[in-house]
Design a protein around this motif. Structure first.
Motif, mmCIF file in Angstrom:
data_model
loop_
_atom_site.group_PDB
_atom_site.id
_atom_site.type_symbol
_atom_site.label_atom_id
_atom_site.label_comp_id
_atom_site.label_asym_id
_atom_site.label_seq_id
_atom_site.Cartn_x
_atom_site.Cartn_y
_atom_site.Cartn_z
ATOM 1 N N UNK A 251 -8.327 1.382 -28.683
ATOM 2 C CA UNK A 251 -8.672 0.303 -29.611
ATOM 3 C C UNK A 251 -9.035 -0.958 -28.824
ATOM 4 N N UNK A 252 -8.289 -1.230 -27.773
ATOM 5 C CA UNK A 252 -8.601 -2.386 -26.924
ATOM 6 C C UNK A 252 -10.010 -2.258 -26.339
ATOM 7 N N UNK A 253 -10.330 -1.084 -25.823
ATOM 8 C CA UNK A 253 -11.654 -0.869 -25.226
ATOM 9 C C UNK A 253 -12.757 -1.063 -26.271
ATOM 10 N N UNK A 254 -12.508 -0.551 -27.493
ATOM 11 C CA UNK A 254 -13.504 -0.688 -28.557
ATOM 12 C C UNK A 254 -13.805 -2.151 -28.850
ATOM 13 N N UNK A 255 -12.770 -2.993 -28.827
ATOM 14 C CA UNK A 255 -12.954 -4.414 -29.104
ATOM 15 C C UNK A 255 -13.537 -5.154 -27.904
ATOM 16 N N UNK A 256 -13.088 -4.796 -26.713
ATOM 17 C CA UNK A 256 -13.469 -5.553 -25.520
ATOM 18 C C UNK A 256 -14.913 -5.306 -25.079
ATOM 19 N N UNK A 257 -15.386 -4.068 -25.258
ATOM 20 C CA UNK A 257 -16.644 -3.715 -24.618
ATOM 21 C C UNK A 257 -17.760 -3.347 -25.584
#
Length: 261
Positions: free
Chosen positions: A76-82
């Motif tokens: 989920x973090x990766x989806x938001x960050x990148x």
């Protein structure tokens, strides 16, 4: 409130369902729809995207720091960050036991959880300290499971017509905290990972269907939904065990099952 089962397989994702993840939805008096997740276990992130835009999630509520309940927060973090299209949501609000940030940092081999704070707003649970998110008020209760901070989560929805309560067990064996968390709950979403005659001598980790039924009875819960069954458990056996102790409505949840609380 509406409950949608995103994942319900116990201990690891199964062939037909991710591990633990449950979507709660409610509309407040102003007409704004709120969406919160109870846990985000292995495999849940992919299934979630079939049903909503990830940016629509208002908060993620984590019961404890085992991967079948929280590891997909890393994705989920990766989806938001990148996301090259730009992230449409704000910071991801995460309520969890202490150490959630460090746990996620390790999944990415990051030196510090501080790096994650560009996208995730971390909050630590404090037992019996309620948290309000839109129409939901969440109170954590310490339960019995072999990890430092396991919680059951009691979710109260306040509407013009009164209050409704859903209690989510997280992972727990029978204990006072679990019973108190489910006191007179309209729905008790409760794990039943173990089976009588096979696992009942193992204590301090999970419930059998029988112990889940007994807990629901002792708590005066109105409806029992059994969940977190591993792939080798028979749902009918879990139901039969629970029915020996709980006289109210009982079901074993199914992947993508929908329930009104």
């Amino acid at each position: 409130m509406e409950l949608k089962v995103i994942g319900c397989t116990g201990s690891f994702a199964g062939p037909d369902s991710p591990a633990s993840c449950y979507l709660l939805t409610s509309t407040d008096g102003a007409g704004r729809t709120w969406r919160v997740l109870l846990d985000m276990g292995s495999g849940s992130l992919g299934e979630l995207q079939k049903h909503l835009d990830l940016s629509e999630i208002d908060a993620v509520l984590i019961s404890h720091l085992h991967p079948d309940h929280c590891v997909d927060l890393a994705g989920f973090y990766i989806a938001a960050r990148w996301d090259p299209r730009g992230w449409k949501g704000g910071q991801i609000s995460v309520w969890a036991p202490a150490g959630m940030g460090d746990y996620l940092a390790r999944t990415h081999s990051m030196p510090s959880a501080d790096i994650l704070k560009d996208q995730i707003d971390f909050h630590d649970w404090a037992e019996h300290t309620p948290v309000t998110i839109g129409p939901f008020t969440i109170e954590p209760y310490r339960v019995l499971h072999p990890i430092e901070e396991p919680y059951a989560l009691r979710v109260t929805e306040k509407t013009a017509d009164g209050e409704t309560v859903l209690t989510y067990s997280g992972d727990s064996d029978a204990c006072e905290g679990l019973t108190r968390s489910a006191r007179e709950a309209d729905v008790f979403l409760c794990e039943a990972a173990y089976m009588e005659g096979r696992d009942d001598a193992i204590r301090g980790i999970h419930l059998t269907g029988a112990r889940a039924g007994q807990t629901a009875h002792d708590a005066g819960a109105r409806r029992l939904l059994l969940t977190h069954l591993p792939i080798w458990n028979d749902p009918e056996t879990a139901l039969a065990e629970a029915r020996q102790y709980f006289a109210g409505p009982i079901d074993v949840v199914t992947p993508l099952g929908h329930y009104t609380v």
